[in-house]
Design a protein around this motif. Structure first.
Motif, PDB file in Angstrom:
ATOM      1  N   SER A  70      -5.050 -16.589 -13.741  1.00  0.00           N
ATOM      2  CA  SER A  70      -6.989 -16.266 -15.125  1.00  0.00           C
ATOM      3  C   SER A  70      -7.548 -15.333 -13.823  1.00  0.00           C
ATOM      4  CB  SER A  70      -7.215 -17.271 -15.392  1.00  0.00           C
ATOM      5  OG  SER A  70      -6.650 -18.837 -15.007  1.00  0.00           O
ATOM      6  N   GLY A  71      -8.736 -15.752 -13.701  1.00  0.00           N
ATOM      7  CA  GLY A  71      -9.940 -14.922 -12.947  1.00  0.00           C
ATOM      8  C   GLY A  71      -8.832 -13.912 -12.152  1.00  0.00           C
ATOM      9  N   SER A  72     -10.409 -14.090 -11.158  1.00  0.00           N
ATOM     10  CA  SER A  72     -10.735 -12.705 -10.362  1.00  0.00           C
ATOM     11  C   SER A  72      -9.507 -12.375  -9.395  1.00  0.00           C
ATOM     12  CB  SER A  72     -11.757 -12.101  -9.939  1.00  0.00           C
ATOM     13  OG  SER A  72     -12.651 -13.071  -9.466  1.00  0.00           O
ATOM     14  N   GLY A  73      -8.360 -13.848  -8.774  1.00  0.00           N
ATOM     15  CA  GLY A  73      -7.819 -14.016  -7.772  1.00  0.00           C
ATOM     16  C   GLY A  73      -8.734 -14.418  -6.751  1.00  0.00           C
ATOM     17  N   HIS A  74      -7.968 -14.405  -5.816  1.00  0.00           N
ATOM     18  CA  HIS A  74      -8.369 -14.358  -4.438  1.00  0.00           C
ATOM     19  C   HIS A  74      -8.123 -14.063  -2.700  1.00  0.00           C
ATOM     20  CE1 HIS A  74      -4.755 -16.392  -3.240  1.00  0.00           C
ATOM     21  NE2 HIS A  74      -4.601 -16.872  -4.243  1.00  0.00           N
ATOM     22  N   GLY A  75      -8.092 -14.006  -2.004  1.00  0.00           N
ATOM     23  CA  GLY A  75      -7.580 -13.028  -0.871  1.00  0.00           C
ATOM     24  C   GLY A  75      -8.302 -11.585  -0.883  1.00  0.00           C
ATOM     25  N   GLU A  76      -7.847 -11.006   0.112  1.00  0.00           N
ATOM     26  CA  GLU A  76      -7.581  -9.532  -0.355  1.00  0.00           C
ATOM     27  C   GLU A  76      -6.363  -8.637  -0.044  1.00  0.00           C
ATOM     28  OE1 GLU A  76      -9.331  -6.225   1.913  1.00  0.00           O
ATOM     29  OE2 GLU A  76     -11.419  -7.855   0.940  1.00  0.00           O
ATOM     30  N   VAL A  77      -5.631  -7.732  -0.673  1.00  0.00           N
ATOM     31  CA  VAL A  77      -4.705  -7.055  -0.524  1.00  0.00           C
ATOM     32  C   VAL A  77      -4.802  -5.472  -0.841  1.00  0.00           C
ATOM     33  CG1 VAL A  77      -3.824  -7.430  -3.102  1.00  0.00           C
ATOM     34  CG2 VAL A  77      -1.977  -6.768  -0.658  1.00  0.00           C
ATOM     35  N   ASN A  78      -4.489  -4.353   0.216  1.00  0.00           N
ATOM     36  CA  ASN A  78      -4.887  -3.126  -0.260  1.00  0.00           C
ATOM     37  C   ASN A  78      -3.601  -2.824  -1.046  1.00  0.00           C
ATOM     38  OD1 ASN A  78      -6.986  -2.989   1.155  1.00  0.00           O
ATOM     39  ND2 ASN A  78      -5.822  -1.936   2.367  1.00  0.00           N
ATOM     40  N   PHE A  79      -3.591  -2.005  -1.683  1.00  0.00           N
ATOM     41  CA  PHE A  79      -2.596  -1.681  -3.504  1.00  0.00           C
ATOM     42  C   PHE A  79      -2.661  -0.172  -2.734  1.00  0.00           C
ATOM     43  CE2 PHE A  79      -1.550  -0.711  -7.282  1.00  0.00           C
ATOM     44  CZ  PHE A  79       0.161  -1.294  -7.194  1.00  0.00           C
ATOM     45  N   LYS A  80      -1.707   0.461  -2.982  1.00  0.00           N
ATOM     46  CA  LYS A  80      -1.143   1.761  -3.167  1.00  0.00           C
ATOM     47  C   LYS A  80      -0.905   2.321  -4.653  1.00  0.00           C
ATOM     48  CE  LYS A  80      -0.037   5.935  -0.498  1.00  0.00           C
ATOM     49  NZ  LYS A  80       0.156   7.073   0.738  1.00  0.00           N
ATOM     50  N   ILE A  81      -1.688   3.771  -4.914  1.00  0.00           N
ATOM     51  CA  ILE A  81      -0.833   4.156  -6.169  1.00  0.00           C
ATOM     52  C   ILE A  81      -0.389   5.240  -5.333  1.00  0.00           C
ATOM     53  CG2 ILE A  81      -1.886   5.061  -8.305  1.00  0.00           C
ATOM     54  CD1 ILE A  81      -3.499   2.708  -8.582  1.00  0.00           C
ATOM     55  N   ASN A  82       0.956   5.863  -5.663  1.00  0.00           N
ATOM     56  CA  ASN A  82       1.184   7.226  -5.100  1.00  0.00           C
ATOM     57  C   ASN A  82       1.234   8.162  -6.268  1.00  0.00           C
ATOM     58  OD1 ASN A  82       2.358   6.137  -2.336  1.00  0.00           O
ATOM     59  ND2 ASN A  82       3.635   4.539  -3.501  1.00  0.00           N
ATOM     60  N   GLU A  83       0.960   9.643  -5.436  1.00  0.00           N
ATOM     61  CA  GLU A  83       0.863  10.276  -6.268  1.00  0.00           C
ATOM     62  C   GLU A  83       1.939  10.637  -7.272  1.00  0.00           C
ATOM     63  OE1 GLU A  83      -0.782  13.434  -7.694  1.00  0.00           O
ATOM     64  OE2 GLU A  83      -1.516  12.965  -6.096  1.00  0.00           O
ATOM     65  N   GLY A  84       1.959  11.048  -8.968  1.00  0.00           N
ATOM     66  CA  GLY A  84       3.047  10.351  -9.387  1.00  0.00           C
ATOM     67  C   GLY A  84       3.679   9.247 -10.220  1.00  0.00           C
ATOM     68  N   GLU A  85       3.145   8.435  -9.551  1.00  0.00           N
ATOM     69  CA  GLU A  85       3.309   7.088 -10.758  1.00  0.00           C
ATOM     70  C   GLU A  85       2.299   6.877 -11.826  1.00  0.00           C
ATOM     71  OE1 GLU A  85       4.620   4.560  -6.359  1.00  0.00           O
ATOM     72  OE2 GLU A  85       2.255   4.049  -7.507  1.00  0.00           O
ATOM     73  N   ILE A  86       3.730   5.927 -12.566  1.00  0.00           N
ATOM     74  CA  ILE A  86       2.971   6.060 -13.955  1.00  0.00           C
ATOM     75  C   ILE A  86       2.741   4.698 -14.414  1.00  0.00           C
ATOM     76  CG2 ILE A  86       3.569   8.151 -14.977  1.00  0.00           C
ATOM     77  CD1 ILE A  86       6.422   6.757 -15.891  1.00  0.00           C
ATOM     78  N   GLY A  87       2.516   4.016 -15.393  1.00  0.00           N
ATOM     79  CA  GLY A  87       2.060   2.641 -15.604  1.00  0.00           C
ATOM     80  C   GLY A  87       3.267   1.632 -14.997  1.00  0.00           C
TER      81      GLY A  87
END
Length: 380
Positions: A70-87
């Protein structure tokens, strides 16, 4: 009063005795059945309430969702979406990164969201332990996309291009130099011994973690695309990029001058004249920018300088800068004109005089020197 009135068999006493001994037993048996019904009903209600409460807890209506944060979370992390990735891939990666709690919480949200979310490849600034809803909103917000940028001005040399990239993209300069050391892998003409001329000037954005090779390839691809856009055949790319690199360094702020300068060089080469460009000689002598204004006559007469187009015929042995699209187009599509000479007579405005004869050119050169005398600060 007679004894008959006290007999245990009298109508008054017998029913009382009978009632006192038998009726309560029957009442106890009826009470047991009712208690069982009541207890069974209570258990059923408890089970029902438990099921309802369990569903509410599970769905997050109360007490949180076992499958979702629940909520917007805490801390920080870089998350990568690669070319061609789907749901489904994104949903799995979010769980592995510690962003969302389960695959189902995020993927089910994707299925329920209309219109269907469209993800842009890149790196996004997210938080740990976000709700699926908060994670989806963050991924669809361009403001959360992390980008590194570098701007390459037109006419920058390869040496300085690599420095700009290193500073802007936080890639070690040594890595970029190593990546640029093998020009053949990037699809440039076979004659190229360096990538000078093929690192297209523009503003670039990259995601964190991009490799030096990927960056170099992007710049080269843009240069080759500019050559194609100008209609340059592949077998003429080497000549055009060499001439364009000179035009870029010789021209001022007026784009039209590029096409006139190109015509001057074409006319000179067509008539068997040397190119006669000071900027090529400066490049070979290691002089760039304002330093070229201080070049000595000895340097201009240096026959060992293989970029000295005052002495050596034809185009320089290689590009001397990285030209932009207009310089490339001008090199291949010069405007019509009879000029054989040009000189910039005002370094502030870029005003350039084009001449047909040596006499006209000498007069224009005197105009240039007069301007320099009036503006000594121009040479530092």
């Amino acid at each position: 009063m007679s004894d008959e009135n006290y007999s245990p068999l009298s109508s008054n006493s017998a029913p009382q005795a009978s009632s006192g001994s038998t009726v309560p037993g029957k009442r106890r048996r009826k009470s047991s059945k009712k208690s069982a019904v009541v207890i069974g009903s209570i258990i059923g209600v408890v089970v029902l309430i438990g099921a309802v409460l369990g569903g509410l807890f599970f769905t997050g209506v109360i007490g949180g969702n076992a499958n979702d944060y629940s909520g917007s979370g805490h801390g920080e992390v870089n998350f990568k979406i690669n070319e061609g990735e789907i749901g489904d891939q994104i949903a799995n990666n979010l769980v592995e990164a510690g962003v969302t709690k389960s695959f189902d919480s995020f993927y089910q949200l994707l299925l329920e969201t209309k219109p269907e979310p469209v993800f842009t490849p890149g790196v996004y600034r997210l938080k740990l332990e976000m709700s699926a809803k908060a994670a989806l909103a963050a991924l669809l917000d361009p403001a959360n996309r992390v980008e590194l940028s570098a701007t390459i001005p037109e006419g920058t040399t390869e040496k300085n291009v690599l420095k700009i990239l290193a500073e802007g993209l936080s890639i070690p300069l040594a890595d970029l130099q190593a990546a640029a050391a093998n020009p053949a892998q990037y699809g440039v003409p076979a004659e190229a011994t360096t990538l000078e001329g093929f690192l297209f000037p523009a503003t670039y954005t990259f995601s964190p973690g991009v490799s030096a090779t990927e960056v170099i390839q992007r710049l080269v691809d843009e240069s080759l695309a500019a050559l194609d856009a100008a209609g340059v055949p592949q077998d003429q790319r080497w000549d055009v990029i060499r001439l364009a690199s000179v035009i870029q360094r010789e021209s001022g702020p007026n784009p039209d001058d590029m096409y006139k300068i190109s015509r001057v060089f074409h006319n000179r080469l067509d008539q068997g004249m040397n190119l006669g460009s000071d900027v090529t000689t400066c490049y070979g002598a290691g002089l760039t920018g304002k330093d070229c204004l201080l070049i000595t006559q000895a340097a201009l007469d240096d026959k060992t300088n293989l970029y000295n187009t005052r002495i050596l015929p034809g185009l320089p042995i290689g590009p001397i800068s990285n030209p932009g699209a207009e310089a490339i187009d001008a090199a291949y599509h010069p405007t019509e004109g009879p000029w054989l000479f040009f000189v910039t007579v005002n370094l502030t405005t870029g005003e350039t005089v084009f001449s047909e004869t040596a006499t006209e050119h000498e007069a224009a050169v005197e105009q240039y020197y007069a301007w320099l005398d009036a503006h000594p600060e121009a040479v530092g």
